[in-house]
Design a protein around this motif. Structure first.
Motif, short mmCIF file in Angstrom:
data_model
loop_
_atom_site.label_atom_id
_atom_site.label_comp_id
_atom_site.label_asym_id
_atom_site.label_seq_id
_atom_site.Cartn_x
_atom_site.Cartn_y
_atom_site.Cartn_z
N ILE A 86 0.92 -1.08 0.13
CA ILE A 86 -0.20 0.03 -0.08
C ILE A 86 0.85 1.21 0.09
N PRO A 87 0.35 2.41 -0.34
CA PRO A 87 1.11 3.65 -0.34
C PRO A 87 1.67 3.64 0.96
N ASP A 88 3.00 4.43 0.96
CA ASP A 88 3.61 4.90 2.23
C ASP A 88 3.17 6.14 2.50
N ASP A 89 2.51 6.24 3.67
CA ASP A 89 1.84 7.47 4.37
C ASP A 89 2.94 8.45 4.32
N VAL A 90 4.17 8.27 4.67
CA VAL A 90 5.17 9.16 4.96
C VAL A 90 5.93 9.55 4.07
N ARG A 202 -2.59 16.07 12.29
CA ARG A 202 -3.44 16.97 11.08
C ARG A 202 -2.72 18.50 11.55
N SER A 203 -3.11 18.65 12.93
CA SER A 203 -3.08 20.18 13.40
C SER A 203 -1.61 20.51 13.72
N ALA A 210 7.85 15.68 6.26
CA ALA A 210 7.23 16.43 5.19
C ALA A 210 6.54 15.38 4.12
N GLY A 211 5.42 15.90 3.68
CA GLY A 211 4.89 14.90 2.65
C GLY A 211 4.02 14.04 2.97
N SER A 212 3.73 13.95 4.54
CA SER A 212 3.05 12.74 5.10
C SER A 212 1.58 13.06 4.71
N HIS A 213 1.03 11.82 4.76
CA HIS A 213 -0.50 11.66 4.48
C HIS A 213 -0.94 11.33 5.87
N ASP A 220 -8.14 0.98 8.11
CA ASP A 220 -7.35 -0.23 8.70
C ASP A 220 -5.89 -0.09 8.96
N HIS A 221 -5.35 0.78 8.26
CA HIS A 221 -3.64 1.10 8.23
C HIS A 221 -3.27 2.47 8.61
N VAL A 222 -2.47 3.04 9.27
CA VAL A 222 -1.78 4.30 9.15
C VAL A 222 -0.38 4.35 9.58
N ASN A 223 0.12 5.44 8.91
CA ASN A 223 1.76 5.32 9.07
C ASN A 223 2.08 6.73 9.44
N LEU A 224 2.79 6.86 10.70
CA LEU A 224 3.17 8.31 11.09
C LEU A 224 4.87 8.28 11.47
#
Length: 439
Positions: A86-90, A202-203, A210-213, A220-224
């Motif tokens: 899946i796309p990399d959130d970061v 988000r805030s 930089a560029g993080s989603h 189901d999945h998040v990446n920070l």
């Protein structure tokens, strides 16, 4: 009476590289024995609770790892243990591959059984005997069983720490003595409320890469990758005894679970254990949505990013990796950034992105001074910087599969690893679905 075994291929270490090596060797027709010091298969990715597998694609999204690594992901998807790539959130790489750690281990065991691999768990290598330039015997100790002497045709060392190489007195890299990357102990938290946590992200965009989603609580999945300000506050008030400029959080919002990669030391497990508990306390007090979080799991082993690296017929260098160098002896490709954690600083010394994939030459797997000894995984012949890319799990699948296939071809053909015709190896790897094994 000591048991004696005579497999055609002995693979040491059942992590990503070792599983791929054993499956490849057995499927190539060699009688294959896989020994693992712990009670599980899966290695760092499964049992160190690594956040996810990475390195399957280059920066442009082109797949660079296929073969057994992809088969494992596909089987895991079939059982519902991974969403796949899946796309990399970061935005560090094009993709990442979340995995359910327990299900990954089981799926790898399924592939080992289907391939006909013999597996010995709780079995540590304790001695290696050599004759001239040949590893003649490998002695192992199995909990509750005792000693077994193994007289293999070819040995594939996928131990991560180059255990067989070390005991055999084989040549090792010496470019960074005493300056390897720090250790970590990954932890999983439960009862995390991802609504406030993701609202915070988000805030506070400046507190994250930089560029993080930033995902949603329904994902189901998040990446920070970040939390630097909160980490600094925790260190300033004495709750965190070590400094970190960022942490990596892989979350399953619908399950309320998060894996944190934040601990760091060069001193070992006892220091890391205290850091784990300090992290839990810090998360509850400082991270929005963390008030009710609890420690759900801790990795079953210390995470070692770098230790001994072999000196092979060829050494992969920083210039090879950054330049996307091609090799006529390529047995696969890598594309993960050069990712090096600084042992003396709170952050990373290298996060060097790659414009293109690079070839991995056969010679990085081959012991320079032994003719029946190969390596796969993070201990392949590479410089400190190049290892920062080559140590990633997807690339370990690739080097392990190549080493296992090479071992089978050599032992079945009656010649040694130095004599192996690379073109024949490349053809066998292409038939297995390996990407980048060039003609």
């Amino acid at each position: 009476m000591t048991t004696v075994l005579t497999p055609q291929v002995l693979v040491v270490g059942a992590g990503s590289a070792g599983v791929a090596a054993a499956v490849a060797a057995a499927e190539s027709g060699a009688e294959t024995l896989l020994v693992e010091a712990t009670g599980h298969v899966g290695g760092t990715l499964a049992n160190q609770l690594l956040e996810h597998s990475a390195g399957f694609h280059d920066a442009a999204g082109n797949q660079v790892t296929g073969g057994t690594g992809q088969r494992i992901v596909s089987l895991l998807q079939q059982y519902g243990g991974s969403p796949g790539h899946i796309p990399d959130d970061v935005a560090y790489t094009a993709t990442r591959t979340p995995v359910n750690h327990a299900e990954l281990s089981m799926c790898e065991a399924i592939l080992l059984r289907r391939a006909g691999v013999t597996l010995m768990l709780d079995t540590a290598v304790v001695a290696v005997s050599t004759v001239d330039s040949v590893v003649s015997e490998v002695a192992v100790e199995t909990a509750g069983v005792g000693r077994t002497v193994i007289r293999p045709g070819i040995v594939v060392d996928c131990s991560g720490d180059a255990v067989v190489f070390g005991l055999a007195g084989a040549a090792l890299q010496t470019d960074r003595p005493g300056r390897t990357q720090p250790l970590s102990l990954t932890l999983k938290l439960g009862a995390v409320d991802f609504g406030p946590l993701l609202d915070y992200a988000r805030s506070h965009p400046g507190d994250f890469r930089a560029g993080s989603h930033i995902g949603q609580p329904s994902d189901d999945h998040v990446n920070l990758w970040g939390f630097g300000a909160l980490l600094a506050a925790g260190h300033a008030d004495g709750r965190l005894s070590w400094r970190r400029t960022e942490l990596h959080l892989a979350g399953w919002p619908t399950r309320g679970e998060a894996v944190l990669n934040v601990t760091r030391t060069v001193s070992g497990y006892l220091v890391l254990a205290e850091q784990v508990m300090q992290t839990v306390d810090w998360f509850r007090r400082y991270v929005p949505g963390g008030t009710n979080a609890y420690l759900a799991a801790v990795a079953d082993r210390v995470g070692v990013r770098e230790s001994r690296r072999i000196l092979g017929l060829t050494t992969l260098t920083q210039e090879d990796v950054l330049g996307g160098r091609r090799s006529p002896e390529s047995i696969g490709t890598g594309a993960f950034p050069i990712d090096v954690h600084d042992a003396d600083a709170p952050g990373l010394s290298h996060t060097d992105g790659l414009r293109a994939a690079y070839d991995i030459p056969y010679g990085v797997l081959v012991a320079r001074d032994f003719t029946n000894l190969l390596a796969g995984g993070r201990c392949v012949s590479s410089t400190h910087e190049a290892n920062g890319s080559a140590r990633i799990t997807a690339t370990c699948f690739t080097t392990g599969e190549a080493a296992g296939t090479a071992a089978a071809l050599a032992t079945l053909g009656g010649f040694d690893t130095h004599e192996l015709e690379v073109g024949k190896l490349q053809a066998a790897l292409r038939a297995r679905g390996v990407i980048g094994a060039r003609a």
